[in-house]
Design a protein around this motif. Structure first.
Motif, PDB file in Angstrom:
ATOM      1  N   GLU A 186      33.495  53.060  46.333  1.00 13.68           N
ATOM      2  CA  GLU A 186      33.576  53.691  45.015  1.00 13.68           C
ATOM      3  C   GLU A 186      34.605  54.797  45.068  1.00 13.68           C
ATOM      4  N   PRO A 187      35.713  54.665  44.369  1.00  7.80           N
ATOM      5  CA  PRO A 187      36.662  55.780  44.332  1.00  7.80           C
ATOM      6  C   PRO A 187      36.182  56.882  43.379  1.00  7.80           C
ATOM      7  N   SER A 222      43.810  39.421  37.056  1.00  4.67           N
ATOM      8  CA  SER A 222      42.657  39.966  36.351  1.00  4.67           C
ATOM      9  C   SER A 222      42.505  41.470  36.590  1.00  4.67           C
ATOM     10  N   TYR A 223      42.768  41.912  37.818  1.00  2.00           N
ATOM     11  CA  TYR A 223      42.651  43.339  38.128  1.00  2.00           C
ATOM     12  C   TYR A 223      43.890  44.130  37.701  1.00  2.00           C
ATOM     13  N   GLY A 224      44.913  43.440  37.230  1.00  2.00           N
ATOM     14  CA  GLY A 224      46.114  44.149  36.808  1.00  2.00           C
ATOM     15  C   GLY A 224      46.897  44.729  37.963  1.00  2.00           C
ATOM     16  N   PHE A 284      46.815  53.245  39.478  1.00  2.00           N
ATOM     17  CA  PHE A 284      45.476  53.252  38.882  1.00  2.00           C
ATOM     18  C   PHE A 284      44.870  51.848  38.890  1.00  2.00           C
ATOM     19  N   SER A 285      45.653  50.864  38.452  1.00  2.00           N
ATOM     20  CA  SER A 285      45.140  49.498  38.419  1.00  2.00           C
ATOM     21  C   SER A 285      45.054  48.902  39.821  1.00  2.00           C
ATOM     22  N   LEU A 299      44.363  50.482  42.501  1.00  2.00           N
ATOM     23  CA  LEU A 299      43.176  51.034  43.148  1.00  2.00           C
ATOM     24  C   LEU A 299      41.913  50.320  42.687  1.00  2.00           C
ATOM     25  N   SER A 300      41.894  49.876  41.422  1.00  2.00           N
ATOM     26  CA  SER A 300      40.675  49.239  40.906  1.00  2.00           C
ATOM     27  C   SER A 300      40.355  47.960  41.671  1.00  2.00           C
TER      28      SER A 300
END
Lengths: 152, 371
Positions: B43-44, B218-220, B337-338, B340-341
């Motif tokens: 979890e970031p 999908s995760y960008g 940001f994407s 990292l997701s």
């Protein structure tokens, strides 16, 4: 598909959508209640295949909030923008984290910065703001923080 | 707020990596749930360097806000500035002189090389090899010196302005870039010899942090991280801006989808950037370096979006204008940001020791993620 062809096809699919003129990519507005079905159709329709959500954000217009979704198809290389107008006092819209996984983080950011409640989101918690944050949502236009924010 | 070491109800161990940790390269805080050595969840926790740049930009004019964006992805400062300048130019329909276009692309590609150099050194250091860091910095410092001569700064250059670039190139620019090209060609084989072919390094990278092409989309995930899974995502090729459609360069693609593939993409991408610099360095057209613009810029009412390829992936700048001198709303779609997701998905089920390999090849820059 070119922008005109896209627009014709999308108008046939979503007759209730209202269109914006003079934008770089076809832009239309839907109601928050429709968003879940519209998003599913955009993702699964074989002629559209919008599989890449490259930006999801929110704009505070003082009277209401607007969710803005920038979608792209990695297969056909066409782009569209979908908008949904939300009530400012009780903003709610269906999540799309199940359709485009990248939305999970985008929506968490919008949730804390604008206070939008994403219905059905798997893990709607604060992401950037510190735990136990109380008070208004920082990106809203009426947010004031005289100690930390310097106005020019 | 967070226990240093905690246990969940099932008896899993929860540990903190960061916010002050050498492998996170900045103030990234990961809360990791472990079963033995196997990662169950990552979890970031973000926000340790959140400066609320988007809110700040709402009270800055279109000339001022570009300076703030250098502080987002400080390793791609030129490209951030470039994206913002492009967005303002799109809104105001400013035609940029040819000389400025070539200078911009040259600077972008030099930035990309410098960024990948730093990544390569830091990546090797994460996996326990300290020496490559110094080799990488030898070349990177040369680029920083070139930048310093022309822009006056080494990291936050603020060189691109709406309409062109801030000032003309330093007279020594061409000579020094050519010297750098010679140095690079003489040294680049060392990178492969020192790290790429190393069997310990390969064992730690291959098959680690796999992500499939469908998940990438999908995760960008964008940039070299996406191209490591074989997803064509180079904005310079797909939606060319400036003069990229006239240049000869290849989009580097690998299909393995693991950390080693992402490593190879970045390494080979430097060669492509060198190719672009070689094509342009002797062909900088004469003329103005800046278009004539009004002192006060006012964007017409409307919405403008530009996409550029930074060293980490796709950077989007979304400006909503009400017709005034400041933007009504700005959104920076930052690549980190994407990327990292997708980290949780990539490392889940893997070993804790492999986490740094996956994280390193995503090339996370924390100020870019937090903004």
């Amino acid at each position: 598909m070119t922008n005109e062809e896209l627009k014709i096809q999308l108008t046939a699919l979503f007759p209730t959508a209202t269109w914006e003129e003079g934008t770089e990519w076809p832009t239309f507005q839907i109601t928050p209640a429709e968003w879940s079905t519209v998003a599913n159709e955009l993702r699964t329709n074989d002629a559209l295949k919008f599989d890449y959500l490259f930006c999801e954000t929110c704009v505070d217009w003082k009277t209401h909030l607007t969710m803005v979704y920038h979608l792209s198809s990695t297969n056909f290389r066409h782009n569209i923008v979908v908008k949904a107008k939300l009530d400012r006092t009780k903003p709610e819209i269906a999540t799309v984290a199940g359709i485009w996984r990248t939305a999970e983080f985008f929506e968490r950011e919008v949730y804390e910065m604008y206070g939008v409640n994403f219905l059905g989101h798997p893990d709607l918690r604060l992401l950037i703001l510190p735990d136990g944050w109380e008070g208004k949502n920082p990106m809203r236009k009426d947010f004031e923080d005289p100690i930390n924010m310097i106005k020019l | 707020m967070f226990e240093e070491v905690a246990k969940t109800a099932e008896g899993d161990l929860v540990i903190n990596v960061g916010p002050q940790h050498p492998a996170t390269h900045g103030v990234l805080h990961l809360l990791i749930t472990l079963n033995g050595e196997t990662i169950k969840k990552v979890e970031p926790h973000l926000g340790y360097i959140h400066r609320s740049i988007e809110k700040m930009c709402e009270s800055l004019t279109y000339r001022q806000f570009i300076y703030v964006t250098s502080r987002m992805d400080y390793l791609s400062a030129h490209i951030n500035n470039h994206a913002c300048a492009l967005c303002v130019e799109k809104g105001m329909q400013i035609e940029v002189p040819d000389r400025a276009k070539v200078i911009r692309v040259l600077m972008d590609e030099l930035t990309r090389i410098a960024s990948h150099e730093l990544w390569w050194g830091a990546m090797a250091m994460d996996l326990g090899a300290f020496t490559p860091f110094f080799h990488a910095f030898r070349e990177r410092e040369t680029i920083n010196d070139i930048m310093e001569e022309t822009c006056g700064a080494r990291l936050t250059m603020n060189y691109m302005v709406p309409g062109g670039v801030m000032q003309d190139l330093h007279p020594d620019f061409q000579r020094r870039v050519k010297e750098f090209l010679v140095l690079y060609k003489r040294k680049i084989h060392e990178y492969d010899e020192m790290v790429t072919g190393n069997i310990i390094f390969q064992n730690r990278m291959k098959g680690v942090g796999y992500i499939s092409p469908e998940d990438v989309i999908s995760y960008g995930v964008t940039g070299p991280a996406a191209r490591g899974s074989g997803v064509s995502s180079d904005i310079r090729k797909l939606y060319p801006y400036e003069i990229y459609d006239k240049l000869q360069f290849d989009e580097v693609l690998e299909t393995a989808g693991d950390s080693f593939a992402r490593y190879l993409v970045r390494l080979r991408e430097m060669d492509q950037s060198i190719r672009i610099v070689e094509q342009l360095i002797d062909n900088i057209p004469e003329g103005d370096f800046q278009a004539k613009t009004k002192a006060v810029l006012k964007l017409p009412k409307g919405e403008f979006y530009t996409r550029v390829e930074t060293a980490r992936g796709e950077l989007g700048v979304y400006i909503v204008s009400e017709g005034g001198t400041t933007p009504y709303r700005i959104k920076f779609r930052s690549p980190g940001f994407s990327n990292l997701s997708a980290l949780d998905h990539m490392v889940r089920g893997g070993k804790l020791g492999d986490l740094v390999a996956s994280m390193g090849t995503l090339d996370l820059v924390i100020p870019d993620i937090d903004r």
